[in-house]
Design an enzyme around this catalytic site. Structure first.
Site, PDB file in Angstrom:
ATOM      1  N   THR A 157     -23.346  12.860   2.327  1.00  0.00           N
ATOM      2  CA  THR A 157     -24.309  11.729   2.051  1.00  0.00           C
ATOM      3  C   THR A 157     -25.407  12.378   1.673  1.00  0.00           C
ATOM      4  O   THR A 157     -26.710  11.527   1.201  1.00  0.00           O
ATOM      5  CB  THR A 157     -24.556  10.988   3.676  1.00  0.00           C
ATOM      6  N   ARG A 184     -14.606  19.952   8.233  1.00  0.00           N
ATOM      7  CA  ARG A 184     -15.526  19.877   9.575  1.00  0.00           C
ATOM      8  C   ARG A 184     -15.150  19.416  11.016  1.00  0.00           C
ATOM      9  O   ARG A 184     -16.042  19.756  11.755  1.00  0.00           O
ATOM     10  CB  ARG A 184     -16.698  18.845   8.849  1.00  0.00           C
ATOM     11  N   GLY A 233       0.836  -1.181  -0.113  1.00  0.00           N
ATOM     12  CA  GLY A 233      -0.003   0.149  -0.213  1.00  0.00           C
ATOM     13  C   GLY A 233       0.795   1.490   0.165  1.00  0.00           C
ATOM     14  O   GLY A 233       0.378   2.409  -0.194  1.00  0.00           O
ATOM     15  N   THR A 248     -28.309  15.855   5.174  1.00  0.00           N
ATOM     16  CA  THR A 248     -28.641  17.080   5.517  1.00  0.00           C
ATOM     17  C   THR A 248     -29.641  17.802   4.367  1.00  0.00           C
ATOM     18  O   THR A 248     -30.748  18.362   5.077  1.00  0.00           O
ATOM     19  CB  THR A 248     -27.391  18.133   5.561  1.00  0.00           C
ATOM     20  N   LYS A 273     -31.348  21.840  12.242  1.00  0.00           N
ATOM     21  CA  LYS A 273     -30.742  20.437  12.149  1.00  0.00           C
ATOM     22  C   LYS A 273     -30.027  19.910  13.383  1.00  0.00           C
ATOM     23  O   LYS A 273     -29.403  20.919  13.878  1.00  0.00           O
ATOM     24  CB  LYS A 273     -29.828  20.375  10.787  1.00  0.00           C
TER      25      LYS A 273
END
Ligand code: R5P
Length: 305
Positions: free
Chosen positions: A223, A96, A38, A226, A192
């Protein structure tokens, strides 16, 4: 210092080529291979020696692979003798995570800022999630915004009946910017609560603009939860029949497109800060190559990042 060199990371291959085209230069050749365990082996053309080098790499999924690739590309350029090195990060992952929300957590944004700050002389960011990036990064930053171009693309689809929706409190300033650009007066905010990356709840609306045409704006779609819960509550409270969506960064992970297209969409506008999937009819992908080329010209021209 020599001329400009553009080095393309795998997170921004097409975008970086478009930027190079805007600047009328060929991207620098790179080579990259992955060992069986990797590890990455990365190299750049020796032509970057003495050049003003701009490494363009968006930190979309897989974010950690792209992050390591970006710092290794920067290291390769540095060791090859780049006169100056600027990272252009159209989408900045970990933005974020700018604070601890419970004891014992790492602050991902601080880690990324320190890592990049150690490898480059400056950075260019596009509509980063938090505005206070200057105080987090230890190198000079140029922050550019795609909001005016996204708003221009939305303009033919909005009218006096359109209300801009901030899908959470953090998006209010952004919603105000869109409202100003589009000359719209009404902004409504969704209450929210994010319980986890995959559990988002909308509990109410702040603002009395019911039954108008909602334009939902955010800095990013990950995703899609929201925006989905925002549309859900708008359908419930306002009986909204169609939606316009806009965001600078479209990650579209974890079934986001399927989730969003369950709602009646008039269209969706995102930029090519990340490679865009096929979007529903009426949608547009705004190109940010001119914006990035402008930042490169400014940085190269005035000798500061
Ligand atoms: C949150 O503060 C951001 O501005 C976005 O609203 C959020 O990250 C979008 O994520 P998702 O699409 O997964 O709900």
């Amino acid at each position: 210092m020599g001329g400009i060199a553009i080095v393309c990371g795998s997170g921004s291959q097409n975008l970086a080529h478009r930027v190079a085209k805007q600047l009328d230069i060929q991207p620098t050749e790179t080579r990259s291979r992955v060992f069986p365990d990797g590890e990455l082996d990365i190299g750049v053309d020796p032509g970057v020696r003495n050049a003003d080098v701009f490494v363009i790499d968006s930190l979309g999924p897989p974010v950690n692979d792209h992050l390591v690739e970006l710092v290794m590309l920067a290291d390769a350029c540095r060791r090859t003798g780049a006169a100056r090195l600027t990272a252009i990060v159209p989408y900045l992952a970990y933005a974020r995570k700018d604070r601890r929300t419970s004891a014992g957590e790492a602050v991902g944004l601080a880690v990324v800022a320190d890592l990049l700050g150690a490898c480059v002389d400056g950075a260019v960011l596009v509509d980063p999630h938090v505005p206070q990036m200057d105080s987090i990064f230890g190198v000079p930053l140029e922050v550019v915004s795609a909001v005016p171009d996204i708003a221009a693309s939305l303009a033919p689809h909005v009218d006096d009946d359109t209300v801009v929706i901030a899908p959470d409190l953090g998006a209010v300033a952004l919603a105000e910017r869109y409202a100003e650009k589009l000359e719209l007066s009404a902004v409504t905010v969704v209450r929210k609560t994010r319980h986890s990356g995959s559990h988002v709840e909308a509990t109410g609306l702040i603002g009395k603009n019911g039954h108008r045409r909602p334009l939902l704006v955010d800095d990013m779609i990950s995703t899609g939860r929201t925006l989905a819960v925002a549309m859900e509550i708008l359908q419930e409270h306002w009986s909204s029949e169609s939606f316009l969506l806009a965001a600078t960064h479209g990650l579209f992970v974890d079934g986001a497109l399927e989730r969003l297209t369950q709602y009646p969409l008039d269209g969706m506008v995102v930029t090519d800060s990340l490679p865009a999937p096929d979007l529903p009819p009426g949608s547009e992908v705004v190109e940010i190559a001119p914006l990035l080329a402008g930042a490169i010209r400014r940085i190269h021209g005035d000798g500061q990042a």
